[in-house]
Motif scaffolding. Structure first.
Motif, PDB file in Angstrom:
ATOM      1  N   VAL A   1       8.477   6.924  -6.396  1.00 25.16           N
ATOM      2  CA  VAL A   1       8.294   6.441  -7.758  1.00 25.16           C
ATOM      3  C   VAL A   1       7.573   5.104  -7.657  1.00 25.16           C
ATOM      4  O   VAL A   1       8.101   4.153  -7.087  1.00 25.16           O
ATOM      5  N   LEU A   2       6.370   5.059  -8.192  1.00 23.59           N
ATOM      6  CA  LEU A   2       5.586   3.826  -8.179  1.00 23.59           C
ATOM      7  C   LEU A   2       5.808   3.107  -9.498  1.00 23.59           C
ATOM      8  O   LEU A   2       5.425   3.599 -10.554  1.00 23.59           O
ATOM      9  N   SER A   3       6.451   1.970  -9.429  1.00 18.50           N
ATOM     10  CA  SER A   3       6.760   1.203 -10.629  1.00 18.50           C
ATOM     11  C   SER A   3       6.577  -0.271 -10.304  1.00 18.50           C
ATOM     12  O   SER A   3       7.535  -0.995 -10.059  1.00 18.50           O
TER      13      SER A   3
ATOM     14  N   LYS B   1       0.848  -1.189   0.000  1.00 10.66           N
ATOM     15  CA  LYS B   1       0.000   0.000   0.000  1.00 10.66           C
ATOM     16  C   LYS B   1       0.884   1.240   0.000  1.00 10.66           C
ATOM     17  O   LYS B   1       1.958   1.239   0.581  1.00 10.66           O
ATOM     18  N   VAL B   2       0.410   2.297  -0.643  1.00 11.29           N
ATOM     19  CA  VAL B   2       1.110   3.574  -0.615  1.00 11.29           C
ATOM     20  C   VAL B   2       0.610   4.351   0.598  1.00 11.29           C
ATOM     21  O   VAL B   2      -0.599   4.463   0.815  1.00 11.29           O
ATOM     22  N   LEU B   3       1.526   4.858   1.396  1.00  8.48           N
ATOM     23  CA  LEU B   3       1.181   5.650   2.571  1.00  8.48           C
ATOM     24  C   LEU B   3       0.849   7.062   2.102  1.00  8.48           C
ATOM     25  O   LEU B   3       1.664   7.715   1.451  1.00  8.48           O
ATOM     26  N   MET B   4      -0.358   7.517   2.399  1.00 10.42           N
ATOM     27  CA  MET B   4      -0.813   8.825   1.943  1.00 10.42           C
ATOM     28  C   MET B   4      -0.945   9.775   3.127  1.00 10.42           C
ATOM     29  O   MET B   4      -1.458   9.400   4.174  1.00 10.42           O
ATOM     30  N   ASN B   5      -0.505  11.017   2.934  1.00 13.55           N
ATOM     31  CA  ASN B   5      -0.703  12.057   3.935  1.00 13.55           C
ATOM     32  C   ASN B   5      -2.157  12.505   3.818  1.00 13.55           C
ATOM     33  O   ASN B   5      -2.565  13.005   2.769  1.00 13.55           O
TER      34      ASN B   5
ATOM     35  N   GLN C   1      -3.299  -1.689  -8.866  1.00  9.13           N
ATOM     36  CA  GLN C   1      -3.762  -2.368  -7.657  1.00  9.13           C
ATOM     37  C   GLN C   1      -3.268  -1.640  -6.409  1.00  9.13           C
ATOM     38  O   GLN C   1      -4.029  -1.424  -5.463  1.00  9.13           O
ATOM     39  N   LEU C   2      -1.998  -1.252  -6.394  1.00  8.11           N
ATOM     40  CA  LEU C   2      -1.453  -0.523  -5.246  1.00  8.11           C
ATOM     41  C   LEU C   2      -2.154   0.817  -5.052  1.00  8.11           C
ATOM     42  O   LEU C   2      -2.463   1.212  -3.925  1.00  8.11           O
TER      43      LEU C   2
END
Length: 109
Positions: free
Chosen positions: A53-55, A22-26, A63-64
């Motif tokens: 950088v999401l790769s 998962k990407v941690l979001m502020n 999906q992420l």
């Protein structure tokens, strides 16, 4: 090929056998601030100060993003994922026909 970059960039660390979850979001700025990942059956958080950088490839990147609350709001809501941004993530996949350049000829007669 990665070795020269590792030597030039002391803040770059490459972890093998790691799986982004998962990407941690502020929540205030709604900007990515890190990534959750699993490695050796343990979970970790890697935080970033400048950029991420999401790769993760053609399937895992959408999906992420969706697991992180970025995507079609109807799908995220149905899955119980809080919506941060209603965007058409993963909606434009297309099959691309490949042409290998092979040609077959037959003789007449």
């Amino acid at each position: 090929y990665i070795q020269p970059s590792l030597k030039r960039c002391p803040n770059l660390e490459v972890l093998t056998r790691s799986y982004a979850t998962k990407v941690l979001m502020n929540p205030t700025t709604k900007r990515a601030s890190g990534v959750f990942f699993a490695r050796d059956k343990k979970f970790f958080v890697a935080k970033a100060t400048n950029e991420i950088v999401l790769s993760a490839g053609v399937y895992r990147s959408p999906q992420l993003l969706m697991l992180s609350g970025i995507g079609p709001s109807d799908q995220l809501t149905e899955l119980g994922i809080p919506v941060l941004r209603d965007l058409p993530v993963g909606q434009f996949f297309k099959d691309h026909l490949a042409y290998s350049g092979l040609a077959f000829y037959t003789k007449r007669g």
